[in-house]
Design a protein around this motif. Structure first.
Motif, PDB file in Angstrom:
ATOM      1  N   GLU A  20      10.792  -9.957  25.266  1.00  0.00           N
ATOM      2  CA  GLU A  20      10.574  -9.233  24.143  1.00  0.00           C
ATOM      3  C   GLU A  20      10.286 -10.233  23.133  1.00  0.00           C
ATOM      4  O   GLU A  20      11.033 -11.418  23.002  1.00  0.00           O
ATOM      5  CB  GLU A  20      11.827  -8.367  23.918  1.00  0.00           C
ATOM      6  N   GLY A  70      14.737  -9.059  27.342  1.00  0.00           N
ATOM      7  CA  GLY A  70      14.601  -7.649  26.584  1.00  0.00           C
ATOM      8  C   GLY A  70      15.929  -7.085  25.960  1.00  0.00           C
ATOM      9  O   GLY A  70      16.943  -7.543  26.527  1.00  0.00           O
ATOM     10  N   GLY A 154      12.363   1.266  26.202  1.00  0.00           N
ATOM     11  CA  GLY A 154      12.715   0.527  25.017  1.00  0.00           C
ATOM     12  C   GLY A 154      13.131   1.000  23.674  1.00  0.00           C
ATOM     13  O   GLY A 154      12.644   2.290  23.914  1.00  0.00           O
ATOM     14  N   LYS A 213       4.420  -8.472  17.929  1.00  0.00           N
ATOM     15  CA  LYS A 213       5.723  -8.202  18.829  1.00  0.00           C
ATOM     16  C   LYS A 213       5.601  -9.646  19.861  1.00  0.00           C
ATOM     17  O   LYS A 213       6.327  -9.420  20.793  1.00  0.00           O
ATOM     18  CB  LYS A 213       5.449  -7.040  19.483  1.00  0.00           C
TER      19      LYS A 213
END
Ligand code: SF4
Ligand code: SF4
Ligand code: SF4
Length: 406
Positions: A20, A70, A154, A213
């Motif tokens: 991530e 993540g 997510g 991101k």
């Protein structure tokens, strides 16, 4: 050096694909093992892909670190407790450990009590604006978002909006305040939490201050963090650029907004209690405490409850043999013991089967103690806990200026 800031991303293509925000944290953890700067990594992993079941894992093989890539918002593992219960407080091995601010603060408090060896720890902090209770989050996914909880890939909290990403890549959004009015959203202690950037860790990582991101904003918070980050950069593990003034400003603004929101929650939750008369307060809390079933859950979950020889055990003699202690004794003894150092992690309330709002009361009292002694638990390892200070010298170290003359 301490105070430096970077916009970073993983150099490793596999980590970039899965990680991530550019996978910088995963890369740093892998580097910690490869460079032998850590013997093992402690991070959180979804058990068998179930993101509502995040478990702390101990990893010694660099290629396995990617399994922890993540963020998991629907679980709040008790990292400091994991460290003291199972890893000997890092007394015998060097660990790189991923921590939320409340985990890092608990670790700092325990280090002051010689329960954790900070010299052997590299604290890689993650920004946090809240975690969601796992069971309720699943219900919320079904009832409010109208999705199968297993389809969620997510979650993200930003600007008071909870966004979920589904496995097909689509997103759904809900207003966080509205969710919380409906009894969903973040854990109650998280709503009141005003420490969002883990500056007490060695490095603080997060998405605030990034424009996409695919990158992570990193702040170096200690000399150890600086040495580690420099080695990781020199070793080609992450690529970095300097954040612009606008990025830093954006990060500061987001932090300020999160602090403001937490203060509003504190005001709301505390004022409800503060408005009560002394008799009403007494009656309210004793009614709550009378529900206690003496299960030891809160004590065993609290990272700050570290005494091996606990007053609440029958063999301490505080409870005479053959007698059952009064219901109110459990929460009251515990509160008295931890209120100078509560880090508002909410673990006690999470485990209380009787739904007693313990973390609300301990946090409220800890704030009052903190105001008197100018002490914020878990923020500075050199500041001693106020209720442990018994001499003038120690009080001076705690920054307290009290005239003890009658
Ligand atoms: S208490 Fe604070 S740091 Fe801990 S999970 Fe909640 S919001 Fe995050
Ligand atoms: S009293 Fe509760 S909220 Fe405070 S540190 Fe202990 S477990 Fe966390
Ligand atoms: S977890 Fe709740 S019921 Fe159990 S001892 Fe603590 S306050 Fe009492």
């Amino acid at each position: 050096m301490k105070g430096d800031m970077y916009i970073a991303r993983a150099a490793d293509k596999d980590i970039l694909k899965i990680g991530e925000n550019g996978g910088a944290v995963t890369s740093l953890l892998k580097f910690a093992l490869e460079s032998k700067m850590a013997d093992a990594v402690v991070a959180v992993k979804a058990r068998e892909g179930n993101r509502y079941d995040g478990i702390p894992v101990l990893i010694t093989e660099p290629e396995k670190v990617i399994e922890t890539a993540g963020s998991l918002h629907c679980s709040s593992p008790n990292i400091a407790r994991f460290l003291t219960e199972y890893l000997d407080g890092a007394s015998s091995s060097k660990l790189a450990i991923v921590v939320k601010p409340c985990d890092a603060r608990a670790i700092v408090e325990l280090a002051k009590r010689t329960q954790i060896n900070l010299d052997n720890l590299l604290l890689i902090g993650l920004n946090c604006t809240g975690t969601l209770p796992s069971a309720k989050a699943k219900i919320m996914m079904k009832e409010i978002f109208e999705v199968d909880p297993a389809d969620v890939a997510g979650e993200d909290i930003e600007d008071n909006v909870l966004t979920i990403t589904l496995k097909d890549g689509s997103e759904k959004k809900e207003d966080l305040a509205k969710l919380e009015e409906q009894g969903y959203g973040r854990r109650e202690n998280c709503r009141r939490c005003e420490i969002n950037i883990p500056v007490m860790a060695d490095i603080a990582c997060g998405k605030w201050g990034t424009t996409n991101k695919e990158t992570t904003f990193i702040e170096i918070c200690s000399d150890k963090g600086s040495q580690f980050a420099q080695a990781a950069i020199d070793g080609g593990c992450i690529t970095i650029e300097q954040p612009s003034a606008a990025s830093i400003d954006d990060r500061n603004k987001k932090d300020k907004a999160a602090i403001e929101s937490a203060k509003q929650w504190q005001e709301k939750d505390f004022s409800r209690l503060e408005k009560m008369s002394s008799e009403e307060k007494f009656s309210y809390w004793f009614t709550q405490f009378h529900q206690c079933i003496k299960c030891y859950g809160c004590r065993d979950a609290c990272p700050i409850c570290y005494c091996k020889d606990c007053f609440l055990e029958a063999d301490r003699g505080y409870i005479p043999p053959g007698e059952i202690p009064p219901d109110v004794m459990f929460p009251m003894v515990r509160i008295a013991h931890v209120m100078d150092s509560c880090v508002n992690c909410g673990q006690c309330e999470d485990v209380c089967t009787m739904d007693i709002p313990i973390s609300l009361l301990v946090f409220l009292l800890s704030k009052k103690v903190g105001d008197i002694f100018k002490y914020e638990p878990g923020m500075d390892v050199t500041k001693l806990p106020p209720l442990r200070t018994t001499t003038d010298k120690e009080l001076t170290l705690s920054g307290v200026d009290i005239d003890f003359e009658p």
